[in-house]
Structures are given as C-alpha cells and as structure tokens.
Scaffold this active site. Structure first.
Site, PDB file in Angstrom:
ATOM      1  N   GLY A 183       0.775  -1.229   0.000  1.00  0.00           N
ATOM      2  CA  GLY A 183       0.000   0.000   0.000  1.00  0.00           C
ATOM      3  C   GLY A 183       0.804   1.275   0.000  1.00  0.00           C
ATOM      4  O   GLY A 183       0.216   2.366   0.053  1.00  0.00           O
TER       5      GLY A 183
ATOM      6  N   TYR B  87       9.261 -10.702 -15.573  1.00  0.00           N
ATOM      7  CA  TYR B  87       8.246 -10.013 -14.773  1.00  0.00           C
ATOM      8  C   TYR B  87       6.855 -10.563 -15.061  1.00  0.00           C
ATOM      9  O   TYR B  87       6.138 -10.994 -14.146  1.00  0.00           O
ATOM     10  CB  TYR B  87       8.258  -8.509 -15.038  1.00  0.00           C
ATOM     11  CG  TYR B  87       6.963  -7.834 -14.646  1.00  0.00           C
ATOM     12  CD1 TYR B  87       6.532  -7.857 -13.320  1.00  0.00           C
ATOM     13  CD2 TYR B  87       6.147  -7.216 -15.597  1.00  0.00           C
ATOM     14  CE1 TYR B  87       5.318  -7.271 -12.956  1.00  0.00           C
ATOM     15  CE2 TYR B  87       4.946  -6.629 -15.246  1.00  0.00           C
ATOM     16  CZ  TYR B  87       4.531  -6.659 -13.908  1.00  0.00           C
ATOM     17  OH  TYR B  87       3.339  -6.080 -13.569  1.00  0.00           O
TER      18      TYR B  87
ATOM     19  N   THR C 162      -1.899  -8.170 -14.050  1.00  0.00           N
ATOM     20  CA  THR C 162      -1.518  -7.219 -15.104  1.00  0.00           C
ATOM     21  C   THR C 162      -1.916  -7.742 -16.475  1.00  0.00           C
ATOM     22  O   THR C 162      -1.983  -8.968 -16.693  1.00  0.00           O
ATOM     23  CB  THR C 162       0.004  -6.968 -15.079  1.00  0.00           C
ATOM     24  OG1 THR C 162       0.389  -6.196 -16.229  1.00  0.00           O
ATOM     25  CG2 THR C 162       0.773  -8.277 -15.118  1.00  0.00           C
ATOM     26  N   ASP C 163      -2.154  -6.816 -17.414  1.00  0.00           N
ATOM     27  CA  ASP C 163      -2.443  -7.222 -18.785  1.00  0.00           C
ATOM     28  C   ASP C 163      -1.226  -7.839 -19.465  1.00  0.00           C
ATOM     29  O   ASP C 163      -1.357  -8.497 -20.507  1.00  0.00           O
ATOM     30  CB  ASP C 163      -2.965  -6.042 -19.606  1.00  0.00           C
ATOM     31  CG  ASP C 163      -1.957  -4.914 -19.786  1.00  0.00           C
ATOM     32  OD1 ASP C 163      -0.915  -4.912 -19.106  1.00  0.00           O
ATOM     33  OD2 ASP C 163      -2.225  -4.011 -20.601  1.00  0.00           O
ATOM     34  N   GLU C 164      -0.044  -7.656 -18.878  1.00  0.00           N
ATOM     35  CA  GLU C 164       1.179  -8.163 -19.515  1.00  0.00           C
ATOM     36  C   GLU C 164       1.251  -9.675 -19.521  1.00  0.00           C
ATOM     37  O   GLU C 164       2.034 -10.259 -20.273  1.00  0.00           O
ATOM     38  CB  GLU C 164       2.411  -7.548 -18.848  1.00  0.00           C
ATOM     39  CG  GLU C 164       2.477  -6.036 -19.021  1.00  0.00           C
ATOM     40  CD  GLU C 164       3.803  -5.428 -18.605  1.00  0.00           C
ATOM     41  OE1 GLU C 164       4.842  -6.074 -18.833  1.00  0.00           O
ATOM     42  OE2 GLU C 164       3.794  -4.316 -18.048  1.00  0.00           O
TER      43      GLU C 164
ATOM     44  N   LEU D 239       8.603  -1.500   1.839  1.00  0.00           N
ATOM     45  CA  LEU D 239       9.304  -0.258   1.481  1.00  0.00           C
ATOM     46  C   LEU D 239      10.617  -0.553   0.765  1.00  0.00           C
ATOM     47  O   LEU D 239      11.684  -0.076   1.151  1.00  0.00           O
ATOM     48  CB  LEU D 239       9.553   0.627   2.720  1.00  0.00           C
ATOM     49  CG  LEU D 239       8.299   1.145   3.437  1.00  0.00           C
ATOM     50  CD1 LEU D 239       8.697   1.995   4.640  1.00  0.00           C
ATOM     51  CD2 LEU D 239       7.407   1.940   2.478  1.00  0.00           C
TER      52      LEU D 239
ATOM     53  N   LYS E  17       4.131 -12.770 -12.678  1.00  0.00           N
ATOM     54  CA  LYS E  17       2.746 -12.379 -12.417  1.00  0.00           C
ATOM     55  C   LYS E  17       1.775 -13.444 -12.937  1.00  0.00           C
ATOM     56  O   LYS E  17       0.744 -13.711 -12.311  1.00  0.00           O
ATOM     57  CB  LYS E  17       2.446 -11.028 -13.062  1.00  0.00           C
ATOM     58  CG  LYS E  17       3.194  -9.864 -12.445  1.00  0.00           C
ATOM     59  CD  LYS E  17       2.785  -9.597 -11.000  1.00  0.00           C
ATOM     60  CE  LYS E  17       1.420  -8.960 -10.903  1.00  0.00           C
ATOM     61  NZ  LYS E  17       1.090  -8.565  -9.495  1.00  0.00           N
TER      62      LYS E  17
END
Length: 357
Positions: free
Chosen positions: A18, A167, A143-145, A45, A171
């Site tokens: 977040g 990547y 993701t659309d990837e 972080l 995903k």
C-alpha cells in the site's frame, strides 16, 4: 505488532503493497471513501515503496484524532509467514488486496530473483493465510502483460496467458496459483488484470514520469527501439474506482480486465507530454536497443466489467495526463529525491544504455 482489533464499528481491510504507486492511491481511496473501514497497509518499502505517497492520510489523522484507529502502517514482507500469522490472527480481515509486487520489466531481465520471490512465493504465503483464517475475500492485482504480445484485437479474460519476460511470467505464475487455490480449496479470490496505470506518485523509472521529469531536467529520454510499442493506459483514479467496484460487487472466483481503451505508442505519449510542457521533443528523445523479447502491443478488453458491473472510466486521457504533468511540476522535491538515490541512478545507467547482461 499492533494490538488485536477490538472495535466492532470498523471493517478491517488489509492492503499489501500500500505504499507503492497503485497501492497508495487505493489506500487513500478506501480511507477517504469509507469512514467505517480500518485500513492496514503492509509494505516492505523496497526501492519503489514510499510512505511519502500516503502523507495526506498521516496529515488527516493528525488533524482528526478520532480517526487514529482508521489507518495503520506495518513495515513488513508478504513473504514473512511469521508476520502474516500474527497479522491474520489478530485482525479479522474482511478483505485482503495484494498490490505488492516487483513490477519493472527491465529490472526483471537484469535479475529475476526478487520477482520470483515476491510475485510468486509472496502470493503463495498470502493465499495460505487467507485459506487458514477463512478470509471472506482476496483480490490479486495482476496485469495485462500476462497475455503477452497482442498484435491485433483485444485480450479477454478467457484469452491464453503468454508472458514474454520474467516479470510477466512471475505475475502469470501468481495468477494461475490463485486460480489453483480457487479450484482446489475454494478460496474466495478474485483476479484483476489491469492495463498500464499512470498518475501522481509513480516511480520515475516508468515511461510517463520518466519522460516528464526528464523534460523538466533537460535530460534525454531513453526510448526502446523506434518507440512504436503500443500500450493501453488508464488513469490511476479510474483504476482505483474499478477495483472498488469489483471489491464491493463482483462475485467470488472471477477474473476482471481493467482498461480505459487508451491505446498509444510510446512516442505518441512522449510527444503529448512535450506539448503539455511546451517542449520540442526531438532533442530529448534517445532511441536505444529494444528489450529482449519485447512485447509490441498490449490491448485488453474491459467489456465484461462494463457489462456485468456497470463500470466505466471517468477521466479523459489527455486531461488526466495534463493533471499528471502538473503534479510532477509542482512536486519536484518528491521525484528529485528518488532520482538522486543510488537505487534509481544505478539502474537508470543500465536502462538508458539498454544494458541487460
């Protein structure tokens, strides 16, 4: 660790990741839209996570003491199963949303270890907690990837998954893992596959903030290949509104594409930013080698989201891009601090020269 939640007046929501770009916008959206929600933000972080992204919530809390119970930050890793056990045991989460991810293609080509760890192992750890503690809803931000290159037409939720780089492969791995938990364990999960987001607070290695800040600094903008790669763009506020709609109205075990239908080549986006800044783009554009196995076109269809849940984007692309450009003009201290840090500078030296090996 925070004490166990004791008040029955709040609905506890866990947002993982977040403090990143998309996650911080969604945390802010929940906090300001739903006064009855207590939002927990779990973020490690890493280089792209930044608590300055959610400073408005901290300022609001300081001015409204009674709201002090409505937002909590936990510094931690979604791969830390001990920490997850403590969190899930102490708080009866009504929903868990996972934005936490390593997300930059160039970095995944150079080194994919962190992508596999966070994007697959981390999702597995969360799914186990959701199953063990009978969480009513889990939303995986994908993701659309994962659809890979789409030369013509559009990707639908039933389209084949064909990731092209480490990547998108990581995903996709998380995506099918969630689907497996749905089928095997009936985990009440939902998958969201979004097109490229843009807006304020985006880490400046991504195309739009990199172009804006480079124009403002008088520096070169590295452009892969001839800059004819096509991406589908959505303003982050529209994305948050879509996830909100899915969170509150979508049935369990479903998959949703999110898009605003704004297809642009990378060069078109850069030229539009130049127009907004009153700059000549030619002196700033530097064509570099293309990524290995580069995807030339992403295009997702959000017709299902519109048809079944009634969602539609509210922001015009050019107007939203103008708002984004103005934000980076007005918040130079935020992005200059990032661009001066070694975590940005050392990677940019490789990215700007297309050095992947």
């Amino acid at each position: 660790m925070l004490p166990p939640s004791s008040s029955n007046n709040f609905k506890n929501i866990l947002v993982c990741g977040g403090s990143g770009f998309m996650g911080s916008h969604f945390v802010g959206h929940l906090y300001h839209t739903y006064p009855s929600y207590r939002v927990f933000n779990l973020d490690l972080l890493t280089y792209a996570g930044n608590n300055a992204n959610i400073r408005d919530i901290e300022l609001h809390k300081a001015g409204v003491p009674l709201d002090g119970q409505r937002y909590h930050f936990i510094h931690g890793d979604i791969c830390d199963r001990g920490l997850l056990e403590e969190l899930f045991r102490a708080h009866a989460f009504a929903s868990v949303l996972n934005f936490a991810a390593e997300s930059h293609v160039d970095r995944s080509i150079i080194s994919s270890v962190d992508f596999i760890r966070t994007n697959i192992y981390g999702v597995h750890a969360l799914m186990e907690m959701v199953r063990k503690y009978s969480i009513p809803q889990f939303i995986q931000i994908s993701t659309d990837e994962i659809y890979g290159d789409v030369p013509d037409g559009y990707s639908h939720e039933e389209s084949p998954i064909r990731p092209s780089n480490p990547y998108s492969a990581s995903k996709a791995g998380a995506d099918v893992l969630v689907q497996a938990f749905i089928r095997t364990h009936r985990v009440p999960a939902i998958i969201v596959r979004s097109s490229n987001n843009f807006g304020p607070f985006q880490y400046p290695e991504k195309l739009i903030p990199l172009a804006i800040t480079s124009f403002l600094e008088g520096k070169k903008i590295p452009v892969h290949g001839q800059g004819q790669h096509v991406r589908s763009w959505i303003y982050v506020k529209d994305f948050c509104d879509a996830v909100d709609t899915i969170m509150h109205t979508a049935p369990r075990y479903t998959i949703w594409n999110i898009s605003a239908g704004n297809l642009r080549t990378n060069l078109e986006v850069i030229h539009r930013i130049a127009d907004l800044l009153g700059k000549d783009p030619k002196p700033h554009i530097e064509h570099i080698g293309d990524r290995p196995g580069a995807d030339h076109r992403y295009a997702v269809d959000h017709a299902k989201l519109h048809r079944e849940l009634g969602w539609a984007p509210k922001h015009n692309f050019d107007a939203a891009l103008g708002e984004t450009v103005r934000w980076y003009q007005m918040n130079q201290e935020w992005w200059k601090r990032i661009k001066e840090a070694d975590t940005f500078r050392l990677h940019y030296e490789k990215q700007s020269k297309a050095q992947y090996y």
